[in-house]
Design a protein around this motif. Structure first.
Motif, PDB file in Angstrom:
ATOM      1  N   UNK A  29       0.817  -1.216   0.000  1.00 42.79           N
ATOM      2  CA  UNK A  29       0.000   0.000   0.000  1.00 42.79           C
ATOM      3  C   UNK A  29       0.850   1.265   0.000  1.00 42.79           C
ATOM      4  N   UNK A  30       2.137   1.137   0.272  1.00 44.25           N
ATOM      5  CA  UNK A  30       3.016   2.294   0.386  1.00 44.25           C
ATOM      6  C   UNK A  30       3.664   2.589  -0.964  1.00 44.25           C
ATOM      7  N   UNK A  31       3.119   3.586  -1.618  1.00 41.10           N
ATOM      8  CA  UNK A  31       3.650   4.005  -2.913  1.00 41.10           C
ATOM      9  C   UNK A  31       4.312   5.368  -2.745  1.00 41.10           C
ATOM     10  N   UNK A  97      -1.798   3.039   5.842  1.00 39.08           N
ATOM     11  CA  UNK A  97      -1.017   3.109   4.599  1.00 39.08           C
ATOM     12  C   UNK A  97      -1.912   3.308   3.387  1.00 39.08           C
ATOM     13  N   UNK A  98      -3.037   2.631   3.369  1.00 41.85           N
ATOM     14  CA  UNK A  98      -3.976   2.785   2.248  1.00 41.85           C
ATOM     15  C   UNK A  98      -4.487   4.223   2.183  1.00 41.85           C
ATOM     16  N   UNK A 101      -1.116   6.648   1.434  1.00 42.04           N
ATOM     17  CA  UNK A 101      -0.361   6.466   0.198  1.00 42.04           C
ATOM     18  C   UNK A 101      -1.224   6.132  -1.018  1.00 42.04           C
ATOM     19  N   UNK A 102      -2.232   5.319  -0.877  1.00 38.03           N
ATOM     20  CA  UNK A 102      -3.062   4.922  -2.023  1.00 38.03           C
ATOM     21  C   UNK A 102      -4.119   5.977  -2.344  1.00 38.03           C
ATOM     22  N   UNK A 103      -4.792   6.464  -1.280  1.00 44.14           N
ATOM     23  CA  UNK A 103      -5.868   7.436  -1.501  1.00 44.14           C
ATOM     24  C   UNK A 103      -5.384   8.884  -1.431  1.00 44.14           C
ATOM     25  N   UNK A 104      -4.120   9.066  -1.053  1.00 37.71           N
ATOM     26  CA  UNK A 104      -3.514  10.412  -0.958  1.00 37.71           C
ATOM     27  C   UNK A 104      -4.305  11.314  -0.012  1.00 37.71           C
ATOM     28  N   UNK A 105      -4.664  10.742   1.137  1.00 37.93           N
ATOM     29  CA  UNK A 105      -5.465  11.476   2.119  1.00 37.93           C
ATOM     30  C   UNK A 105      -4.784  11.477   3.483  1.00 37.93           C
TER      31      UNK A 105
END
Length: 163
Positions: A29-31, A97-98, A101-105
């Motif tokens: 999940x960590x991008x 992490x989601x 990093x994934x939702x940029x929130x």
């Protein structure tokens, strides 16, 4: 092999599985792509490579805490409570992490971080009556989540609002 040995082996595997699932899911999940690299970071933020090192140490200590607690706890009820707390903690860890990093929130992850922090604190409190060593092994996790919350807050302050 005795029943006690079998149960201990079973919980060694359970602790290892918890560590691997949470670490792998959180890692996936960590991008740290363009969005993350464009964020203004506070000057005190650790270097990106340090996060993997710290999380690895925390997960290893957490697995040992689980095993130490399990080997000393006489009560099936206490064991069940701690297992549920570890499962909740893993879910909160991955969800953070989601959201970030994934939702940029980072704003949503900041709210969720209080649940993550609370889950670590709850594990520590549940372990204290059975094993102070197990509880102390979880303290670095609580400290790291506290640092992450401060970093999360600074990210919001320096970059917000997020949509």
């Amino acid at each position: 092999m005795s029943t006690t040995d079998f149960l201990l082996q079973k919980h060694v595997l359970a602790a290892a599985a918890w560590v691997l699932v949470v670490a792998i899911a959180g890692g996936l999940a960590t991008e740290v792509g363009a969005w993350y690299k464009a964020l203004v970071q506070p000057p005190w933020k650790p270097p990106d490579w340090a996060f993997g090192v710290v999380w690895t140490c925390i997960f290893i200590a957490s697995a040992f805490a689980w095993l130490e607690f399990w080997s000393r706890s006489p009560s099936a009820n206490q064991k069940s409570i701690v297992i549920v707390l570890f499962l909740l903690n893993g879910a909160f860890n991955i969800l953070w992490s989601v959201l970030y990093f994934k939702l940029h929130r980072p704003d949503w992850s900041m709210i969720e971080a209080f649940f993550l922090w609370g889950s670590v604190a709850a594990i520590i409190v549940a372990m204290i009556p059975v094993s102070s060593l197990a509880a102390w092994l979880m303290v670095p996790y609580l400290v790291w989540v506290s640092i992450a919350m401060a970093l999360n807050w600074e990210t919001i302050r320096l970059n917000g609002p997020f949509a």
